[in-house]
Scaffold this motif. Structure first.
Motif, short mmCIF file in Angstrom:
data_model
loop_
_atom_site.label_atom_id
_atom_site.label_comp_id
_atom_site.label_asym_id
_atom_site.label_seq_id
_atom_site.Cartn_x
_atom_site.Cartn_y
_atom_site.Cartn_z
N UNK A 231 53.36 34.16 24.93
CA UNK A 231 53.28 35.62 24.95
C UNK A 231 54.37 36.23 25.82
N UNK A 232 54.78 35.53 26.87
CA UNK A 232 55.93 36.01 27.65
C UNK A 232 57.22 35.87 26.84
N UNK A 233 57.31 34.83 26.02
CA UNK A 233 58.47 34.69 25.16
C UNK A 233 58.55 35.85 24.17
N UNK A 234 57.42 36.18 23.53
CA UNK A 234 57.43 37.30 22.57
C UNK A 234 57.72 38.63 23.26
N UNK A 235 57.27 38.77 24.51
CA UNK A 235 57.61 39.98 25.27
C UNK A 235 59.11 40.07 25.49
N UNK A 236 59.74 38.93 25.75
CA UNK A 236 61.18 38.92 25.94
C UNK A 236 61.94 39.32 24.69
N UNK A 237 61.38 39.06 23.54
CA UNK A 237 62.01 39.43 22.28
C UNK A 237 61.93 40.92 22.00
N UNK A 238 60.97 41.59 22.61
CA UNK A 238 60.69 42.98 22.24
C UNK A 238 60.87 43.95 23.41
N UNK A 239 61.70 43.57 24.39
CA UNK A 239 62.02 44.51 25.45
C UNK A 239 61.68 44.08 26.84
N UNK A 240 60.95 42.96 27.00
CA UNK A 240 60.63 42.46 28.33
C UNK A 240 59.22 42.78 28.78
N UNK A 241 58.86 42.23 29.92
CA UNK A 241 57.49 42.39 30.43
C UNK A 241 57.17 43.83 30.79
N UNK A 242 58.17 44.63 31.05
CA UNK A 242 57.92 46.04 31.37
C UNK A 242 57.37 46.84 30.22
N UNK A 243 57.41 46.26 29.01
CA UNK A 243 56.89 46.94 27.82
C UNK A 243 55.72 46.20 27.19
N UNK A 244 55.21 45.17 27.86
CA UNK A 244 54.24 44.27 27.24
C UNK A 244 52.81 44.57 27.67
N UNK A 245 51.98 45.08 26.74
CA UNK A 245 50.58 45.34 27.06
C UNK A 245 49.69 44.15 26.69
N UNK A 246 48.45 44.18 27.14
CA UNK A 246 47.50 43.16 26.73
C UNK A 246 46.08 43.66 26.94
N UNK A 247 45.16 42.98 26.27
CA UNK A 247 43.75 43.27 26.44
C UNK A 247 42.96 41.99 26.58
N UNK A 248 41.97 41.99 27.48
CA UNK A 248 41.03 40.88 27.63
C UNK A 248 39.70 41.35 27.05
N UNK A 249 39.32 40.76 25.92
CA UNK A 249 38.21 41.30 25.14
C UNK A 249 37.02 40.34 25.14
N UNK A 250 35.84 40.89 25.42
CA UNK A 250 34.60 40.13 25.31
C UNK A 250 33.63 40.85 24.40
N UNK A 251 32.46 40.32 24.27
CA UNK A 251 31.46 40.93 23.40
C UNK A 251 30.90 42.23 23.98
#
Length: 334
Positions: A231-251
């Motif tokens: 996921x850090x690799x894909x963030x690097x492809x799309x602008x870097x960690x400064x543009x990378x969001x995420x969610x931790x999802x449970x029930x």
């Protein structure tokens, strides 16, 4: 209009700057949002002796969703300290870590990328069971059929709503017991969803494919460690960690967080890029059933990026305050 209770946890370092920025953007949407504030992270540990106080657990339980800023984790073992976000993932059984990677109008980004990486979030090597015998250190990796089945179903559901393709990342050729269980379990679930074409990719090959042709991928599912790295690799492809969001999802609960760290080297200087946290807030709104509001934030961010009205890490001249003000104006007008 639905009232939503949002718990804000700034965390450490630049979390104290990016979370307030995200709150201003959320307030500009005109939704009925009720905010509460809680504390977690290394600074909290130093202050009160625990990374996650009981009051923070209660605040998350009472909220419809939580927005988390950034957390510091010392590289050396500190007696009594535990990583706040990893603890919260296990405490609330936030089994799915969802990290979208989408091309944005920034220099150096790769065009045409639009994928979602789904990472199993509760086990693998991140159970943090380690021990040392003299010069030998051992870490346990835990893979269960239950967790693999659950994350497989979750990823398949996302793929079914998108382009209908799921890449299952693994290293079963070297670790046939643990990684093999993950792979076979996810593929068993995929057999029940004929709308999705599921296929497996060895993790090192996936790293190469993501660098050379990331546009080919739709949804990727992986175990905890592999998903974290990719996921850090894909963030690097799309602008870097400064543009990378995420969610931790449970029930029952969900915590949304920027992917970047606490950046102590720039904390308190007013130059942090709040985009990742703001895009995480957009993910939170989508999760709550407010896709139009989420889209307003996404459009406003892309407009500023396209214009070059960005923070210094992206080659612009704006500080955190200036960028936030510009984004609030755009969101308010949209």
């Amino acid at each position: 209009m639905t009232n939503y209770k949002i718990c804000l946890i700034e965390g450490d370092g630049i979390g104290h700057e990016v979370v307030p920025a995200a709150r201003e953007v959320l307030e500009a949407l005109g939704l009925d949002l009720e905010f509460t504030e809680a504390h977690a992270g290394y600074e909290t540990f130093l202050d009160v002796g625990t990374s996650v106080p009981g009051a923070t657990i209660e605040a998350i339980e009472a909220a419809d969703a939580t927005l988390f800023g950034a957390a510091t984790s010392p590289s050396e073992k500190v007696p009594g300290f535990f990583g706040a976000i990893r603890y919260l993932r296990r405490k609330f059984d936030l089994f799915a870590n969802v990290r979208p990677a989408k091309s944005r109008p920034v220099p150096g980004g790769v065009d045409g990328v639009d994928l979602v990486l789904v990472r199993e979030n509760t086990e693998g090597l991140y159970v943090e069971v380690e021990r040392r015998y003299g010069d030998t250190a051992i870490a346990d990796a835990v893979i269960t059929k239950r967790a693999s089945s659950r994350i497989g179903k979750y990823a398949l559901d996302i793929a079914r709503k998108r382009r209908g393709e799921l890449a299952v990342v693994h290293k079963a050729n070297v670790l046939p017991v643990t990684q093999g269980l993950f792979l076979s379990t996810v593929m068993e679930e995929a057999a029940q969803v004929p709308q999705v074409r599921a296929y497996d990719v060895i993790v090192d090959a996936m790293a190469m494919h993501l660098v050379r042709s990331p546009q080919r991928f739709d949804v990727i599912v992986a175990t905890n460690l592999f998903g974290d790295i990719l996921s850090d690799l894909t963030a690097g492809l799309t602008g870097g960690l400064g543009l990378a969001p995420s969610g931790n999802i449970g029930e029952k609960h969900a915590i949304f967080e920027s992917v970047h760290g606490s950046a102590p080297d720039i904390a308190g200087q007013g130059i942090a890029n709040p985009t990742a946290t703001i895009l995480s807030a957009a993910m939170m709104l989508d999760h709550l059933g407010e896709p139009e509001a989420a889209a307003r934030i996404q459009r406003a961010v892309d407009e500023l990026l396209r214009e070059g009205s960005v923070t210094r890490d992206l080659g612009g001249a704006l500080d955190t305050r200036g960028y936030t003000d510009a984004l609030v104006r755009r969101v308010s007008r949209s």
